[in-house]
Scaffold this active site. Structure first.
Site, mmCIF file in Angstrom:
data_model
loop_
_atom_site.group_PDB
_atom_site.id
_atom_site.type_symbol
_atom_site.label_atom_id
_atom_site.label_comp_id
_atom_site.label_asym_id
_atom_site.label_seq_id
_atom_site.Cartn_x
_atom_site.Cartn_y
_atom_site.Cartn_z
ATOM 1 N N SER A 258 1.109 -1.493 0.142
ATOM 2 C CA SER A 258 0.042 0.025 -0.044
ATOM 3 C C SER A 258 1.023 0.970 -0.076
ATOM 4 C CB SER A 258 -0.825 0.147 1.054
ATOM 5 O OG SER A 258 0.235 0.246 2.046
ATOM 6 N N LYS A 259 0.082 2.293 -0.644
ATOM 7 C CA LYS A 259 0.912 3.514 -0.792
ATOM 8 C C LYS A 259 1.088 4.189 1.304
ATOM 9 C CE LYS A 259 -1.552 5.941 -4.111
ATOM 10 N NZ LYS A 259 -2.361 6.977 -4.134
ATOM 11 N N ARG A 260 0.455 3.750 1.814
ATOM 12 C CA ARG A 260 1.296 4.078 3.489
ATOM 13 C C ARG A 260 2.273 3.950 3.204
ATOM 14 N NH1 ARG A 260 -2.752 2.117 6.614
ATOM 15 N NH2 ARG A 260 -4.312 1.771 5.223
#
Ligand code: GLU
Length: 483
Positions: A258-260
């Site tokens: 994920s981007k996070r």
């Protein structure tokens, strides 16, 4: 005589243009590309843009440019054309309508007139009951006259798949082997939306068939869609392609990538100075490995070596440390001219004038060690273009007695010759250590600090060779003056 004709391998990368190329998308594109090249087949780019809400201007150009930048040339696609075009789904709407008619005729699909409000309430109730959100089949059994009436009344509708409620769908996947899904958990998927646009499922199956796709190679997140697709293939009496669902990409903590937890856009990695060759090499090993577990591969080598049977089932961790190592390896091992060309824009962005190519290549040769991406290079190389700035602590060293002696001696000696080879400079080091009776740190630290702005770094002949005689003298004089 055998009547088995080996089907031509035709594979596709079918992204929705969301604005950037996701690293997972690149992995899918790469595996399709490699399989096509290995098997002498065709690699096709198809744009799945029927979800109009998500359309982003320029996304398509960006995507095509990214694929080409990575070296993944496709044989058929929106800009290169091909015998099965158009390759953009929004330009194929009529085709999807035509097959929807067929599905309605064979009763494998049906009209659904349920309002958005009703469906929302239904979902809400299911949420409360902790049931999966599914259509309850209210319109599944409408009579023909009821349908006609509603159509005549102009009630908005969608077309849904009449998916069987009983039994199981069993299919083969090259990686997962046999997969069985209970039909009761499969929804009556919307095929055609109220705006007349198809959903992913309908358009995807129709295009895979019409474009002669032999193998569907895509991310594991699509595995659960296969029963719906198989139902459609059967309903239309079409041959089912071979399915290959690639393992998920994971963050280091094994959650879904994920981007996070890090960058996911390929473009971001390029902007940070990761080389396409390194990215391709790294991505190829996300879920695939060769028989001998070799790590370093060029794209043509991968094209020779790749095979579907060496793809793992287990999720593949996107390990940035490994990417950094690999990118650093490429930066150190490509020829200096190539790295200079790739690194030039990064230096220019930092306002460093690198127009002297001969000097720049020398700078690259000394700054590329211990570098994991091109973006790290300008801050390290800057000192060869700008007079160093000294800290309080540096000034203490510059002001020492010995330093003054070293600077005076070197200025005097350097001025004697207009050109200095590295050999001459090595000799000068030996001579000056003798004359000044200094060695080790006492000799090298003040000298390197004056020339290079740091007591640690490349050897003195290399520094002077890059700076040139005049600039070296200037830097030594600056320090001498400041004492
Ligand atoms: N358009 C789908 C996506 O965005 C394609 C999935 C498939 O390859 O079938 O990933």
């Amino acid at each position: 005589m055998t009547d088995i004709v080996k089907q031509e391998v035709r594979v596709r990368f079918a992204p929705s243009p969301t604005g950037y190329l996701h690293v997972g998308g690149l992995r899918t594109a790469l595996f399709n590309y490699l399989f096509a090249r290995k098997e002498g087949g065709k690699f096709i780019l198809r744009i799945e843009d029927t979800d109009q809400k998500r359309y982003i201007q320029g996304a398509l150009d960006n995507l095509m440019a990214s694929l080409k930048n990575m070296g993944l040339d496709y044989d058929e696609g929106p800009d290169v054309g091909g015998p099965y075009g158009p390759y953009i789904q929004s330009e194929r709407i009529e085709i999807y309508r035509k097959y929807t008619e067929k599905l309605l005729e064979s009763k494998t699909a049906y009209y659904c007139f349920c309002s958005e409000e009703r469906l929302e309430n239904l979902r809400e109730t299911q949420r409360k009951l902790k049931k999966p959100p599914m259509y309850d089949g209210k319109c599944r059994d409408l009579t023909e006259s009821e349908v006609k009436e509603k159509l005549a009344a102009g009630i908005p509708f969608v077309i849904r798949l009449r998916f069987p409620k009983e039994g199981r769908t069993i299919f083969d996947d090259v990686i997962r082997r046999k997969v069985a899904v209970d039909n009761s958990v499969v929804d009556d998927q919307v095929l055609l939306k109220s705006d007349g646009f198809p959903t992913y499922h309908l358009a995807n199956v129709i295009d895979d068939h019409l474009m002669g796709i032999s193998h569907v190679i895509r991310g594991e997140e699509w595995l659960s869609s296969v029963p719906k697709h198989i139902f459609l293939y059967r309903a239309l009496d079409w041959k089912i392609p071979v399915f290959v669902h690639l393992p998920l990409l994971l963050n280091p903590d094994r959650s879904k990538l994920s981007k996070r937890q890090g960058d996911v856009a390929v473009e971001t990695y390029i902007e940070k100075g990761y080389l396409p060759e390194a990215l391709i090499n790294f991505i190829a090993l996300l879920g695939w490995h060769s028989a001998d577990d070799r790590e370093l591969y060029t794209l043509p080598e991968l094209e020779q070596t790749f095979s579907l049977d060496r793809i793992n089932k287990a999720g593949a961790v996107f390990d940035i440390d490994k990417l950094n190592w690999m990118n650093g390896w490429y930066i150190r091992n490509f020829d200096t001219g190539t790295i200079a060309d790739r690194a030039r824009p990064f230096f220019e962005t930092h306002g460093i004038d690198v127009s002297d190519s001969a000097k720049f290549e020398k700078v690259i040769a000394v700054t590329r060690d211990y570098t994991s991406n091109l973006e790290e290079m300008p801050p390290r190389g800057r000192v060869f273009y700008e007079t160093p700035q000294f800290s309080e602590e540096d000034n203490v060293l510059i002001n020492e007695e010995n330093s003054k002696a070293i600077y005076s001696y070197w200025i005097h000696e350097l001025k004697k010759q207009s050109e200095w080879s590295k050999e001459d400079l090595t000799k000068l080091i030996e001579d000056s250590m003798k004359v000044l009776s200094l060695k080790g740190k006492k000799f090298f630290f003040p000298l390197r600090l004056a020339l290079f702005g740091n007591t640690h770094g490349p050897d003195i002949p290399t520094i002077i060779d890059i700076l040139g005689r005049d600039e070296s003298i200037k830097r030594l004089e600056n320090c001498l003056k400041s004492i």
